[in-house]
Design a protein around this motif. Structure first.
Motif, short mmCIF file in Angstrom:
data_model
loop_
_atom_site.label_atom_id
_atom_site.label_comp_id
_atom_site.label_asym_id
_atom_site.label_seq_id
_atom_site.Cartn_x
_atom_site.Cartn_y
_atom_site.Cartn_z
N ARG A 42 104.27 104.27 -36.76
CA ARG A 42 103.57 103.04 -37.06
C ARG A 42 102.55 103.20 -38.19
NH1 ARG A 42 105.17 99.62 -33.32
NH2 ARG A 42 103.53 98.09 -33.67
N ALA A 43 101.91 104.36 -38.24
CA ALA A 43 100.90 104.58 -39.28
C ALA A 43 101.52 104.52 -40.67
CB ALA A 43 100.21 105.92 -39.06
N ALA A 44 102.71 105.09 -40.82
CA ALA A 44 103.37 105.09 -42.12
C ALA A 44 103.73 103.68 -42.54
CB ALA A 44 104.61 105.97 -42.09
N MET A 45 104.25 102.88 -41.61
CA MET A 45 104.61 101.50 -41.94
C MET A 45 103.37 100.68 -42.31
SD MET A 45 107.81 100.80 -42.00
CE MET A 45 108.22 102.44 -42.60
N MET A 46 102.28 100.89 -41.60
CA MET A 46 101.05 100.15 -41.91
C MET A 46 100.51 100.55 -43.27
SD MET A 46 99.03 97.79 -41.16
CE MET A 46 99.46 97.42 -39.44
N GLU A 47 100.63 101.82 -43.61
CA GLU A 47 100.18 102.27 -44.93
C GLU A 47 101.00 101.62 -46.04
OE1 GLU A 47 99.64 106.42 -47.49
OE2 GLU A 47 100.22 106.50 -45.38
N ILE A 48 102.32 101.51 -45.84
CA ILE A 48 103.17 100.84 -46.82
C ILE A 48 102.73 99.39 -47.01
CG2 ILE A 48 105.51 99.99 -47.26
CD1 ILE A 48 106.54 102.55 -45.89
N ALA A 49 102.51 98.69 -45.90
CA ALA A 49 102.11 97.29 -45.97
C ALA A 49 100.77 97.14 -46.68
CB ALA A 49 102.04 96.69 -44.57
N GLN A 50 99.80 97.97 -46.32
CA GLN A 50 98.46 97.84 -46.90
C GLN A 50 98.46 98.13 -48.40
OE1 GLN A 50 95.78 96.66 -45.55
NE2 GLN A 50 96.54 96.50 -43.45
N SER A 51 99.18 99.15 -48.82
CA SER A 51 99.20 99.48 -50.25
C SER A 51 99.87 98.38 -51.06
CB SER A 51 99.89 100.82 -50.48
OG SER A 51 101.23 100.79 -50.03
N ASN A 52 100.88 97.74 -50.47
CA ASN A 52 101.57 96.68 -51.20
C ASN A 52 100.84 95.35 -51.15
OD1 ASN A 52 104.26 97.64 -52.44
ND2 ASN A 52 104.18 98.67 -50.45
N ILE A 53 100.00 95.15 -50.17
CA ILE A 53 99.11 93.98 -50.21
C ILE A 53 98.26 94.04 -51.47
CG2 ILE A 53 97.08 92.92 -49.14
CD1 ILE A 53 98.31 93.75 -46.40
N GLN A 54 97.71 95.22 -51.75
CA GLN A 54 96.88 95.38 -52.94
C GLN A 54 97.69 95.18 -54.20
OE1 GLN A 54 93.59 95.56 -52.85
NE2 GLN A 54 93.73 95.31 -55.09
N ARG A 55 98.92 95.68 -54.22
CA ARG A 55 99.76 95.49 -55.41
C ARG A 55 100.07 94.02 -55.64
NH1 ARG A 55 102.35 100.29 -53.15
NH2 ARG A 55 101.91 102.08 -54.52
#
Length: 338
Positions: free
Chosen positions: A314-327
């Protein structure tokens, strides 16, 4: 969280091993490999120390929620869910036909006589992922990256007149083109924007501006009538390295004919500074800009949707989502297209 799911056990594989290798080998251990979200991946170790990989296409192994739109299940949509032994077999044949390395198939079965799901036994490429090699030995990884760039160029030269997954194009032939790649991605981007806005307050606050940006970017894209062979999700974790240091593509079910810019947006994102070895000439900059925003939106909504279920990492998926929110949000600071 995996406790409620029933995964393959050694006792179930006797018939598969016999069908693959006869009596020449006896199965010693079975280890489920982590990381996949659509199919099960297991390493089989035999009494003579030989190893192979088992793929299992099963509902128990698929962590994605049930598709909630017709577009996600539309076989004519190149970006609909890419999972299944038929997609794997067709993609494997296409890639090997043009000289792109993938794990060798020892056994593929859809009869479900041996187990209740479709399965494949394939070569175990033991050099690890290209992602791991880049981190552990960047100098050695340069050979693999260069060879991967050559493979991508070979794929780019394979042309199709319609966008679509390899299995569909192969079975149907030149089916009528209903939507262009940019139209497909426009629909997808608007859907991903709506879902992202429903889950992320920072995106909800600027949803109207983002929708305007989507239409502005797509309006600059000129028509195209020929498409290239692409993997569709080619990160360094989807490339293994063999004994010669050559790249071996895996997770190939989504291989399709599509705009090559869609592949290169993902390559830029996932390979970072190492993209220099994969860079292609003559990419359409307008497509790259629009497809980047569409990609980032999909990498917000997709991981968050996956987390609705019991996906373990779950941590990896949340990191992907958060970084792409910024993008996604950085697109609002970019000037409009001419």
């Amino acid at each position: 969280m995996d406790a409620t799911r029933k995964f393959v056990e050694k006792e179930q594989l006797t018939n598969i091993v016999d069908a693959t290798f006869g009596s020449a080998r006896r199965l010693d251990t079975v280890a489920r490999l982590r990381g996949g979200s659509k199919k099960g991946v297991y390493r089989l170790t035999f009494d003579d120390a030989f190893t192979a990989i088992l793929y299992v296409w099963s509902g128990e192994e698929n962590y994605w929620p049930v598709a909630h739109s017709e577009q996600e299940t539309d076989e004519f949509d190149p970006l609909s869910s890419a999972s299944g032994s038929d997609l794997f077999e067709a993609s494997h044949a296409q890639l090997n036909a043009v000289g792109v390395r993938t794990p060798r198939i020892y056994f593929l079965d859809r009869s479900r006589r041996h187990i209740t799901d479709d399965v494949a036994v394939v070569e175990d490429v033991r050099g690890g992922t290209l992602e791991a090699l880049i981190h552990s030995d960047p100098q050695k990884a340069k050979h693999s990256l260069k060879r991967l760039g050559e493979a991508l160029q070979v794929m780019r030269q394979q042309r199709g007149r319609c966008p679509g997954k390899v299995a569909l194009v192969e079975s149907v032939g030149d089916f009528p083109l209903r939507l262009s790649c940019e139209q497909i991605l426009l629909s997808r981007a608007l859907r991903d924007l709506a879902e992202s806005a429903s889950r992320v307050e920072r995106i909800a606050q600027v949803r109207v501006r983002l929708e305007e940006k989507i239409y502005d970017l797509v309006s600059a894209v000129r028509p195209r009538h020929e498409y290239s062979l692409i993997h569709g999700e080619l990160g360094p974790d989807h490339v293994l390295v063999d004994e010669q240091g050559d790249p071996v593509m895996i997770d190939i079910e989504g291989t399709m004919f599509f705009d090559v810019e869609w592949e290169h947006v993902f390559l830029q994102l996932r390979f970072g500074d190492h993209y220099q070895w994969l860079r292609a000439s003559d990419l359409d900059e307008q497509r790259m800009q629009f497809y980047a925003l569409a990609m980032y939106l999909s990498l917000v909504s997709g991981p968050l949707r996956l987390l609705d279920g019991d996906f373990p990492d779950r941590a990896a998926m949340m990191e992907i989502a958060q970084s792409n929110i910024q993008r996604v949000l950085t697109f609002l600071d970019k000037p409009d297209q001419d």
